[in-house]
Design an enzyme around this catalytic site. Structure first.
Site, mmCIF file in Angstrom:
data_model
loop_
_atom_site.group_PDB
_atom_site.id
_atom_site.type_symbol
_atom_site.label_atom_id
_atom_site.label_comp_id
_atom_site.label_asym_id
_atom_site.label_seq_id
_atom_site.Cartn_x
_atom_site.Cartn_y
_atom_site.Cartn_z
ATOM 1 N N HIS A 1 42.104 34.010 40.681
ATOM 2 C CA HIS A 1 41.389 32.734 40.537
ATOM 3 C C HIS A 1 42.268 31.545 40.899
ATOM 4 O O HIS A 1 41.996 30.414 40.469
ATOM 5 C CB HIS A 1 40.825 32.600 39.120
ATOM 6 C CG HIS A 1 39.735 33.601 38.873
ATOM 7 N ND1 HIS A 1 38.435 33.402 39.268
ATOM 8 C CD2 HIS A 1 39.791 34.846 38.351
ATOM 9 C CE1 HIS A 1 37.716 34.472 38.970
ATOM 10 N NE2 HIS A 1 38.513 35.373 38.412
ATOM 11 N N SER B 1 39.978 33.198 34.157
ATOM 12 C CA SER B 1 38.796 32.642 34.806
ATOM 13 C C SER B 1 37.651 32.288 33.884
ATOM 14 O O SER B 1 36.720 31.599 34.286
ATOM 15 C CB SER B 1 38.285 33.623 35.845
ATOM 16 O OG SER B 1 37.729 34.738 35.200
ATOM 17 N N LYS C 1 37.068 35.358 46.799
ATOM 18 C CA LYS C 1 36.711 34.148 46.047
ATOM 19 C C LYS C 1 37.081 32.930 46.897
ATOM 20 O O LYS C 1 36.330 32.595 47.805
ATOM 21 C CB LYS C 1 37.367 34.207 44.669
ATOM 22 C CG LYS C 1 36.891 35.448 43.875
ATOM 23 C CD LYS C 1 37.299 35.442 42.431
ATOM 24 C CE LYS C 1 37.167 36.803 41.750
ATOM 25 N NZ LYS C 1 35.783 37.231 41.511
ATOM 26 N N THR D 1 40.346 55.927 51.170
ATOM 27 C CA THR D 1 39.141 55.118 51.318
ATOM 28 C C THR D 1 39.153 54.419 52.675
ATOM 29 O O THR D 1 40.220 54.067 53.190
ATOM 30 C CB THR D 1 39.022 54.088 50.155
ATOM 31 O OG1 THR D 1 37.760 53.444 50.233
ATOM 32 C CG2 THR D 1 40.114 53.054 50.164
ATOM 33 N N LYS E 1 51.035 51.128 26.489
ATOM 34 C CA LYS E 1 50.708 49.706 26.704
ATOM 35 C C LYS E 1 50.981 48.928 25.428
ATOM 36 O O LYS E 1 50.632 49.384 24.337
ATOM 37 C CB LYS E 1 49.226 49.607 27.082
ATOM 38 C CG LYS E 1 48.679 48.208 27.066
ATOM 39 C CD LYS E 1 47.281 48.140 27.668
ATOM 40 C CE LYS E 1 46.190 48.404 26.655
ATOM 41 N NZ LYS E 1 44.861 47.992 27.119
#
Ligand SMILES: Cc1ncc(COP(=O)(O)O)c(C=O)c1O
Length: 406
Positions: free
Chosen positions: A217, A189, A248, A277, A156
């Protein structure tokens, strides 16, 4: 080994730094948002006004959304009953993915159980699939993106927040032959600022990198159909993967990515966070479907939110309150100390029935603790005036600085 002592010490550290978190116990009043009931101190319920919800457009209270969820519940029952592969691929899921792909002008979309999971699952899988991939990550990226990058095991490189020159420097010094992915958000945000999307895409073109944008957002709230900042700035086609939440502005729950079908197929087939899941309840998906469809054609909620945010920022500025330089719907007031921030929030709740959650480390850096207001179309001018007067009174009582504009 004294396990209890270790846990107690961990909690004590939070108390001593003033950032032990207390969850406020509330129930929203259906149809009357931002009004809610608060059960603080077990002597409730008392009426409160919610000022910190991420149900930014009050879509969680919208009659169309509630009707769609009620209908789905009566039609198909509560849960999906399985993973997407084993019985949990309901027709609602298929329809919603098609709506979301269309929203972003992409060939495909994929649902996850939350925005957090979509970031973690997609970023970790993508970078594992691309051999030797290096991820270029904005320093203020959300915890879920950081987790995904970490879980990928990829190298990274962190660039300074929204700093395209720094990003270019990092790209230029990287082997042109290795796969590259630039990961960033559109609306940050906690500060309310916006990424330079086109400039980042220019660099992606120049250095042959893929792009991943978190529009959590922004979706629902920006662009003529609620496709986010990438839609507003006509940049969606330049971005490889657009990620969003359904919890949201769309008012319900879940997360997703939109991208070309090849990438969707890869993530669908390789990401453990998608595969292993239970899929979202069809009741939730039906609600989101109604919400996304409504916001594609109605701009009234977006306009109401922008007006409320602009007006509240102006009231705070006129009062000399330390409102931060947000260019979006987010209205943060800088306090800069966790204990003081919590005290202001406590007074607001106890004496004024105003609910705003203190924001502290690790959500924001230490020393930048703040109150983060999210005015929406349902916050009236009277509510904004009452909030501003309450804050002025508290600022004076606590002998904090009020810098009146000249
Ligand atoms: C930038 C960002 N990305 C992702 C998420 C996670 O989204 P969700 O709440 O749907 O899990 C959040 C949540 O606050 C966020 O702020």
């Amino acid at each position: 080994m004294n396990y209890e002592q270790i846990f107690d010490q961990a909690i004590e550290r939070l108390h001593s730094e003033g950032r032990y978190r207390v969850f406020i116990d509330i129930l929203r009043n259906k149809g009357a948002y931002p009004n809610a009931r608060c059960f603080a101190g077990h002597n409730g319920p008392k009426p409160i006004t919610v000022w910190c919800s991420n149900d930014y457009l009050a879509m969680g209270q919208h009659p169309k959304v509630i009707a769609a969820m009620e209908e789905a519940l009566h039609d198909v029952g509560a849960g999906s009953g399985g993973t997407r592969n084993i019985g949990g691929n309901t027709h609602y899921h298929v329809q919603l993915e098609s709506e979301l792909a269309d929203l972003h002008g992409k060939d495909g979309a994929l649902l996850f159980t939350s925005g957090y999971v979509s970031n973690d699952a997609t970023l970790s899988t993508l970078a594992k699939i691309l051999p030797g991939c290096i991820i270029f990550s904005d320093e203020l990226n959300h915890a879920s993106m950081i987790a995904g990058i970490r879980n990928s095991g990829a190298e990274k490189k962190v660039f300074r927040h929204n700093d395209v020159e720094h990003l270019e420097q990092l790209l230029a010094e990287t082997d042109p032959a290795v796969p590259k992915l630039i990961a960033f958000e559109s609306v940050y945000s906690m500060d309310g600022d916006v990424a330079p999307i086109h400039a980042i895409c220019d660099l992606a073109d120049k250095y042959n990198a893929l792009t991943y944008i978190d529009e959590v957002h922004a979706v629902g709230m920006y662009g003529p159909r609620g496709g986010g900042i990438s839609e507003r700035e006509d940049a969606a086609s330049r971005i490889t993967i657009i990620e969003g939440t359904l919890g949201k502005a769309f008012g319900v729950m879940g997360g997703y990515i939109a991208a070309d079908t090849r990438i969707i197929d890869v993530i669908r087939s390789y990401a453990p966070g998608f595969i292993f899941t239970t899929s979202l309840s069809p009741v939730l998906v039906a609600g989101v479907l109604a919400s996304v469809r409504h916001l594609k054609s109605s701009s009234a909620e977006r306009e109401g939110q922008q007006e409320a945010a602009a007006s509240l920022k102006q009231m705070f500025r006129d009062a000399g309150l330390p409102v931060m330089d947000s260019t979006t719907h987010i209205v943060p007031l800088m306090v800069g100390d966790p204990v003081r921030t919590k005290k202001i929030a406590d007074i607001l709740l106890a004496e004024y029935g105003v609910y705003v959650q203190p924001i502290n480390y690790p959500t924001v850096p230490r020393g930048t603790e703040r109150l983060r207001f999210t005015p929406g179309p349902a916050h009236t001018a009277d509510m904004r005036r009452e909030l501003t007067s309450a804050l002025i009174e508290i600022w004076q009582r606590m002998e904090l600085d009020l810098r009146k504009a000249a």
